[in-house]
Design an enzyme around this catalytic site. Structure first.
Site, PDB file in Angstrom:
ATOM      1  CD  GLU A  32      39.083  49.356  58.601  1.00  0.00           C
ATOM      2  OE1 GLU A  32      38.424  50.206  59.244  1.00  0.00           O
ATOM      3  OE2 GLU A  32      40.234  49.574  58.192  1.00  0.00           O
ATOM      4  CB  CYS A  34      46.783  65.757  59.784  1.00  0.00           C
ATOM      5  SG  CYS A  34      45.692  67.150  59.430  1.00  0.00           S
ATOM      6  CB  CYS A  87      51.846  72.113  59.787  1.00  0.00           C
ATOM      7  SG  CYS A  87      50.120  72.147  60.350  1.00  0.00           S
ATOM      8  CB  CYS A  92      52.255  67.769  56.859  1.00  0.00           C
ATOM      9  SG  CYS A  92      50.837  67.118  55.944  1.00  0.00           S
ATOM     10  CB  CYS A 116      47.819  71.996  53.809  1.00  0.00           C
ATOM     11  SG  CYS A 116      46.639  72.047  55.179  1.00  0.00           S
TER      12      CYS A 116
END
Length: 326
Positions: free
Chosen positions: A25, A176, A183, A186, A192
């Site tokens: 991270e 995305c 899409c 997805c 959405c």
């Protein structure tokens, strides 16, 4: 990704290593996965545990970090590793993790969620984009961050929070995407709102950035007839803090000459161009050759056999490339 513990392994009893989660991270802040992968493998091979890293020499860590950019992260990496080593282990909660040096709200949430399954809302750039489209939020970033965070918190489950956080980040990274979102495949196609309203491609909206100013400077590369090169360790605070580099002038609109030695300098017919977060930098490159290795306050000579361009930050490697050709 070498820092991931897949869901199947977790179900078999393998727990994510908080050290590896934290390391990834920190490295991934403002740096792409493709770039981070090799650095992560190199770091964790050299320092397999947080105690190993805590015992490392600062210069060694900075040299391994060279080229990854945003060098304050490397200094904070060491500070945090030493704090964790003194504690005996990584804290398991957001509230305790955020007290550690170099750990902000996002990193504390990511480590507590991914390593310890605490239901902390994790929101990176990918998650911001997913939430903006899922809820059709048109407020431009960065003003939209509180609203997007609230939506992220609403959806974060109490069970398998770490798997969920990584799934949403992956959704943003692979489906995305900023341009041409897929899409049709997805898993959140149905709810959405941006997909329903035909606005997905324009989200998230962003406040236009101001043009970056350009600063100028002079870099000095001096070569001894013995083969040694004159370098300096930059101050701990400021850009490239603690990194090895060539002596330079100030970086400003009109820099004043600041040669480290009173010798004959030759200006190379090329400039180093580099972009930092808040400004562009143009460096003129001056080269010189001297006899022996005269003492220079605040600088040190590195023998030819010990000089490693890979230990230099990117902008200083660019200077070396130009000076070497000259």
């Amino acid at each position: 990704m070498p820092w991931r513990t897949p869901p199947a392994e977790k179900q078999a009893g393998v727990k994510p290593d908080p050290y590896r989660v934290w390391m990834s991270e920190i490295m991934l802040q403002q740096t792409t996965v493709a770039t981070v992968r090799d650095y992560f493998i190199k770091f964790t091979k050299r320092w397999p545990t947080v105690d190993d890293l805590a015992a490392a020499e600062d210069a060694d860590v900075m040299a391994y970090w060279a080229g990854l950019g945003y060098y304050a992260r490397a200094r904070n990496l060491l500070k945090c590793a030493r704090a964790v080593s003194q504690l005996g282990a990584f804290p398991q909660t957001y509230d305790e993790l955020i007290k550690l040096p170099g750990i902000g709200p996002y990193t504390a949430a990511a480590v507590s969620s991914i390593a310890f399954d605490e239901p902390s809302p994790v929101m990176d750039g990918n998650v911001e984009r997913v939430m903006a489209r899922l809820f059709d939020i048109h407020t431009p970033l960065p003003a939209a961050k509180p609203e997007l965070y609230a939506k992220t918190a609403e959806l974060t489950p109490r069970a398998r929070a770490g798997d969920y956080a990584q799934a949403v980040m992956d959704l943003g990274a692979t489906i995305c995407t900023p341009k041409n979102p897929a899409c049709g495949i997805c898993p959140w196609w149905t709810p959405c709102l941006a997909r329903q309203n035909g606005t997905a491609a324009e989200l998230p909206k962003k406040t236009p950035k101001k043009p970056k100013p350009t600063r100028h400077g002079i870099a000095y590369v001096v070569h001894s007839d013995t083969g040694a090169l004159l370098l300096e360790t930059r101050p701990e605070k400021g850009l490239l803090g603690g990194m090895l580099g060539w002596p330079t002038s100030d970086w400003c609109d009109e820099p004043s000459a600041a040669p480290p030695l009173d010798v004959k300098w030759t200006k190379v017919n090329a400039q180093t161009l580099h972009t930092f977060t808040h400004f562009n930098l143009r460096l003129d490159v001056m080269v010189a050759t001297v006899e022996g290795v005269p003492m220079v306050s605040g600088r040190h000579w590195v023998e030819k056999h010990a000089f490693q361009p890979s230990a230099l930050p990117t902008v200083m490697r660019k200077v070396w490339d130009i000076a070497r050709k000259a």
